[in-house]
Design a protein around this motif. Structure first.
Motif: not given
Length: 318
Positions: A153-159, A197-200
């Motif tokens: 969920x964290x992986x698909x929800x992030x940008x 999930x959030x870092x570039x």
């Protein structure tokens, strides 16, 4: 590092649509013509061909391909002809609606979230909502048990930020946070999910290098023996897709062709989804990892027009 070979002088979308239409008429289908047109067009060109075909003949090109082709060749061509975001939305939905969802299947979602651009991930989420009248997040919540649900969920929800921006102080700090979570055997810790999930991707790769320098082992090695084999393996796939996606897809291809029979779905997915991204790097990694030639491996496990189409996407046939 794409392997797709698009001719310098291509036909117009209408001309390509007409050529495809001609290949469907008469006795039998001209599969070579289908390969020649679709196998040498990029995603933008394929969209224009789909639109032109609908406008000219008032029918879906995808539907016509489905009725004209068959078997693994049909599956590969249709997967390639879809819009990439729509294609990945369909692949993710197929995984989420399966009764059995082991790592072999869940890695499809990891690939989409961790081995594509942030903009593609957003487009895939939009396509998912449009196709299935719900979000991929909703389906993950309803179909995947905790704690794997939390990671996915964290992986698909992030940008993620999509620039090459790296801060060494952040890399060292977050390497320490990852190390503490692993020591505590808390692989689903909020900090682990947040960082991954959030870092570039450039920042994350530096964080992984810092982890190994500061703590003596690659993070994948320390993840082992944390008490939940499924979660350990899931996180190792996440890290591999973030750090070296070409290695991951080389492994997917190898696993699809070794042993008894061929896993055509996995072979198709790896070649089709990476042909316009990094399939040259996948080919190089395949050679380094297995001391084998990727093209020869595909030739040895496929045949006919299916083989010709995959080789076209690999850039071996023009």
């Amino acid at each position: 590092m794409s392997t797709l070979r698009v001719p310098d002088a291509v036909f117009t979308p209408n001309q390509d649509a007409e050529r495809l239409r001609k290949s469907f008429q008469g006795f039998g289908t001209d599969e070579a013509a289908v390969i020649w047109v679709l196998g040498h067009r990029n995603a933008s060109q394929r969209k224009k061909i789909r639109d032109a075909y609908m406008q000219l003949y008032n029918e879906s090109l995808i539907d016509r391909l489905h009725s004209e082709l068959s078997g693994d060749f049909r599956n590969a061509v249709i997967l390639w002809t879809y819009d990439p975001a729509e294609r990945d939305a369909k692949l993710a939905n197929e995984v989420l609606k399966r009764k059995r969802k082991d790592l072999k299947h869940l890695q499809v979602i990891i690939e989409i979230a961790c081995a594509t651009s942030p903009y593609h991930l957003v487009a895939m989420r939009e396509a998912y909502c449009s196709l299935f009248d719900c979000s991929i997040e909703e389906d993950i919540v309803s179909e995947i048990p905790f704690p794997k649900r939390k990671i996915l969920l964290g992986l698909v929800s992030s940008f993620r930020y999509d620039k090459e921006m790296v801060y060494m102080d952040v890399a060292n700090s977050e390497a320490a946070k990852l190390h503490e979570a692993i020591k505590a055997k808390q692989l689903d810790h909020d900090q682990v999910v947040y960082i991954l999930s959030t870092r570039n991707f450039h920042q994350l790769r530096e964080t992984l290098r810092c982890y190994e320098r500061n703590y003596g082992n690659p993070i994948e090695q320390d993840i082992k023996n944390c008490g939940d084999a499924d979660l350990e393996n899931l996180l190792k796939k996440v890290i591999c897709c973030i750090d070296t996606p070409e290695k991951h897809f080389a492994e997917v291809i190898r696993n699809s062709i070794i042993g008894l029979g061929t896993d055509e779905d996995s072979l198709n997915r790896a070649i089709v989804t990476r042909a316009e991204v990094d399939l040259k790097k996948v080919r190089e990694e395949y050679s380094n990892m297995y001391k084998d030639d990727l093209d020869k491996s595909v030739i040895g496990d496929t045949s006919g027009y299916y083989k010709d189409f995959l080789l076209t996407l690999l850039g071996s046939k023009f």
